[in-house]
Scaffold this motif. Structure first.
Motif, short mmCIF file in Angstrom:
data_model
loop_
_atom_site.label_atom_id
_atom_site.label_comp_id
_atom_site.label_asym_id
_atom_site.label_seq_id
_atom_site.Cartn_x
_atom_site.Cartn_y
_atom_site.Cartn_z
N ALA A 172 0.85 -1.20 0.00
CA ALA A 172 0.00 0.00 0.00
C ALA A 172 0.88 1.25 0.00
N HIS A 173 0.34 2.34 -0.50
CA HIS A 173 1.06 3.60 -0.55
C HIS A 173 1.63 3.96 0.82
N PRO A 174 2.86 4.35 1.00
CA PRO A 174 3.85 4.60 -0.05
C PRO A 174 4.76 3.41 -0.34
N ASN A 175 4.39 2.25 0.09
CA ASN A 175 5.14 1.02 -0.17
C ASN A 175 6.65 1.14 0.07
N GLY A 297 -19.34 -4.52 6.28
CA GLY A 297 -19.27 -4.74 4.84
C GLY A 297 -17.96 -5.38 4.41
N CYS A 298 -17.99 -5.90 3.22
CA CYS A 298 -16.77 -6.47 2.61
C CYS A 298 -15.83 -5.31 2.29
N ILE A 299 -14.53 -5.48 2.59
CA ILE A 299 -13.57 -4.42 2.23
C ILE A 299 -12.78 -4.83 0.99
N ALA A 300 -13.27 -5.81 0.26
CA ALA A 300 -12.65 -6.28 -0.99
C ALA A 300 -11.23 -6.78 -0.75
N CYS A 301 -11.05 -7.51 0.36
CA CYS A 301 -9.69 -7.87 0.78
C CYS A 301 -9.01 -8.85 -0.17
N ASP A 308 -5.65 0.77 -1.14
CA ASP A 308 -5.57 2.11 -1.73
C ASP A 308 -6.73 2.45 -2.66
N GLU A 309 -7.31 1.46 -3.29
CA GLU A 309 -8.16 1.77 -4.44
C GLU A 309 -9.66 1.56 -4.24
N PHE A 310 -10.07 1.30 -3.02
CA PHE A 310 -11.50 1.08 -2.80
C PHE A 310 -12.12 2.14 -1.89
N GLY A 311 -11.49 3.31 -1.87
CA GLY A 311 -12.04 4.40 -1.09
C GLY A 311 -11.99 4.12 0.40
N PHE A 324 -4.98 6.69 -2.34
CA PHE A 324 -3.79 7.09 -3.06
C PHE A 324 -3.76 6.66 -4.52
N SER A 325 -4.81 5.98 -4.97
CA SER A 325 -4.76 5.49 -6.34
C SER A 325 -4.98 6.67 -7.30
N LYS A 326 -4.36 6.55 -8.45
CA LYS A 326 -4.61 7.55 -9.49
C LYS A 326 -5.77 7.04 -10.31
N PRO A 327 -6.62 7.95 -10.83
CA PRO A 327 -7.65 7.46 -11.75
C PRO A 327 -6.94 6.76 -12.91
N SER A 328 -7.56 5.70 -13.44
CA SER A 328 -6.84 4.91 -14.44
C SER A 328 -6.55 5.74 -15.69
N GLU A 329 -5.41 5.45 -16.28
CA GLU A 329 -5.01 6.14 -17.51
C GLU A 329 -5.95 5.69 -18.63
N LEU A 330 -6.53 6.63 -19.31
CA LEU A 330 -7.47 6.25 -20.35
C LEU A 330 -6.85 6.29 -21.74
N GLY A 331 -5.66 6.80 -21.84
CA GLY A 331 -5.01 6.85 -23.15
C GLY A 331 -5.58 7.97 -24.00
#
Ligand code: FSX
Ligand code: SF4
Ligand code: F3S
Length: 542
Positions: A172-175, A297-301, A308-311, A324-331
């Motif tokens: 996880a950030h900052p790893n 609730g499930c934390i998507a473990c 980092d990426e599930f809010g 800490f996730s960046k929105p995905s690169e869409l190209g």
């Protein structure tokens, strides 16, 4: 798919004359049922287990919390003690073995020299400048070197836990230790499987190990090397609270009494729709309970980067609640034909999808093969839902109570508008979720989807079928779900993201089915229309 009975017959033949052990037939039943294998294999599996000598196991703990080992130890079917006495010869496990220090290391080296062991990796692998944050044994080799050495002579390699699979908590950030999933270091993945979960259930660990022990090969795996039987469906799909989700009945806060009545936990952060695991069926601690039964609730473990990426754990996915996730690169966004004439010119003889707020088509050999026809008046959709079943009636009731102004606005117009434009689903979503007057509500919904900060799709259940050589998309079934998600606290952007993604998925699946039926060999599709000028649509369709 290999003939498993034949596999077993051959394997039994090789073991003839071995001493015979007693076999726990209850375990064999559970095993066969979990993998959906017929009961006719029972005698063969029992026979095989009665003859097969133990397999050596090396269980390596890297960067982790030992939760996976703890989970494994809670197993009661067939029971850890039976497993270790009958099927597994535990050559190395630094938590469970009696030896320590140089003696333990000698055990490891001896087993490595003999080869042919099951190698279980628990924990992430430190890499780069962090490599020596995880060292191993009295010689202090790096855990990464140890893994690479052991992998060479393993009969099968199992990544147990989300840390081994994807890096987990230490990634996880900052790893700081540059932790990664083990797959990044292993080139040969032919005898390799990941069993994520933080921790995985005892059953998922044991049953998968036993599958390879019994059949000598991996069960069917997905693209991320997870066994499909266990990770093929979302947590939400088999959740005992799903009916409450569908009727729009949500726990509002953790002290809400409705939690005890089994109301859905989405609004207090459940990520079950975005996590793929069989927790509801397998449960934990010898099938005692699982997170959602316990009231959280499930934390998507079991998903990659879940820290980092599930809010936020106790909130639905929401703007500003990103870690800490960046929105995905869409190209790069391609400029595509805006009008239908130009689209036909671009298309030539290919397959094309024109996705536009005015009309949408799927063209093959100059012919429109998309056939949809549905009521697009939001008020009439609500009315139909309130008559469809008790569940949907309750959903509309909850929607009316919580979003009165929206409900009234939808109900103010009852003139039927049968639509043949699949993109009108986006207009309906806009009307159900927003009071803003928009000149192009379709485009607004696409832009909302684009602004969603996560890359998790809320499934809307639109399905495509081929009927009389046409792609038919059933939209009605999916249209109740935007209401469910909205009542659960997901906002317009997240819902639009789910609608757009699942609509694109339905179109693509329709095209794939059509190509298969007609034996067509087109690669890719040509896109056009005002809605297709969006990077998300291009990512999902192209
Ligand atoms: Fe812990 Fe295992 Fe999580 Fe990781 O489980 S329960 S941190 S997946 O490696 O020990
Ligand atoms: Fe179960 Fe969570 Fe789905 Fe609700 S959102 S039904 S609690 S998995
Ligand atoms: Fe993990 Fe969710 Fe299952 S938190 S244990 S994947 S219910």
């Amino acid at each position: 798919m290999k003939d498993l009975a034949k596999v077993l017959e051959e394997r039994i033949e090789e073991l003839k004359g071995n001493p015979i052990r007693e076999v726990n037939s209850n375990f064999v039943d559970v095993f066969l049922k979990s993998f959906k294998l017929g009961g006719d294999l029972k005698t063969l599996v029992e026979k095989y287990l009665s003859l097969k000598p133990q397999i050596p196991l090396i269980w390596l703990s890297l960067s982790e919390c030992t939760g996976c080992t703890e989970s494994f130890l809670r197993n009661e079917i067939p029971g850890v003690e039976n497993l270790l006495l009958d099927f597994i010869r535990l050559d190395y496990h630094d938590v469970l073995m009696a030896d320590s220090g140089f003696y333990a290391k000698k055990d490891l080296k001896d087993s490595m020299a003999r080869g042919g062991y099951f190698l279980v990796i628990e924990g992430g692998v430190c890499d780069g400048f962090g490599e020596n944050y995880a060292t191993f044994g009295p010689e202090a080799n790096s855990a990464k070197d140890e893994l690479l050495e052991l992998a060479k002579r393993a009969e099968a390699i199992f990544g147990v836990g989300t840390c081994a699979a994807f890096g987990g908590v230490q990634a996880a950030h900052p790893n700081p230790s540059c932790a990664k999933g083990m797959g990044e270091f292993l080139r040969d993945k032919s005898h390799y499987m990941l069993i994520p979960g933080c921790p995985p259930s005892d059953m998922n660990i044991v049953l998968n190990l036993m599958y390879v022990f019994i059949f000598g090969m991996m069960p069917e795996l997905d693209a991320s090397y997870r066994p499909l039987w266990a990770y093929g469906k979302s947590v939400h799909d088999s959740c005992e609270r799903k009916a409450k989700f569908e009727s729009g009945d949500f726990v509002q806060s953790f002290d809400d009494d409705k939690n005890k009545e089994g109301y859905c936990l989405y609004k207090v952060g459940c990520k079950g729709p975005y996590a793929f695991n069989n927790c509801a069926k397998m449960k934990f601690n010898s099938k005692t309970s699982w997170p959602i039964q316990a009231g959280h609730g499930c934390i998507a473990c079991s998903e990659a980067n879940f820290w980092d990426e599930f809010g936020v754990y106790e909130e639905p996915l929401k703007k500003g609640l990103r870690h800490f996730s960046k929105p995905s690169e869409l190209g790069e966004v391609k400029k595509l034909a805006m009008d239908i004439e130009q689209f036909y010119k671009d298309l030539g003889d290919g397959i094309g999808v024109f996705l536009d707020s005015r009309e949408s088509r799927v063209i093959v050999n100059r012919e429109d093969i998309l056939q949809t026809s549905f009521e697009s008046n939001a008020g009439l959709i609500l009315e139909a839902l309130s008559k469809k079943s008790k569940l949907t009636a309750r959903l509309v009731e909850n929607y009316q109570r919580e979003f009165g102004a929206l409900y009234d606005a939808c109900m103010s117009d009852k003139e039927s508008k049968i639509s043949t434009n699949i993109a009108d689903v986006l207009k309906i979503v806009h009307e159900l979720l927003s009071l803003d007057e928009e000149r192009n509500p379709h485009l607004r919904a696409v832009n909302e989807a684009h602004s969603f900060e996560f890359k998790h799709i809320s499934d809307m259940d639109f399905s495509a079928k081929i009927i009389d050589d046409k792609i038919v998309i059933d939209v009605n079934k999916g249209l109740r779900l935007p209401l469910c998600y909205r009542l659960g606290g997901l906002e317009y952007d997240g819902i639009a993201y789910g609608v757009l993604a699942t609509l694109c998925r339905a179109l693509k699946s329709g095209i794939d089915q059509y190509k298969r039926e007609k034996n067509l060999d087109f690669k890719g599709v040509v896109l056009g229309g005002d809605l297709a000028q969006n990077a998300l649509v291009q990512k999902w369709m192209l």
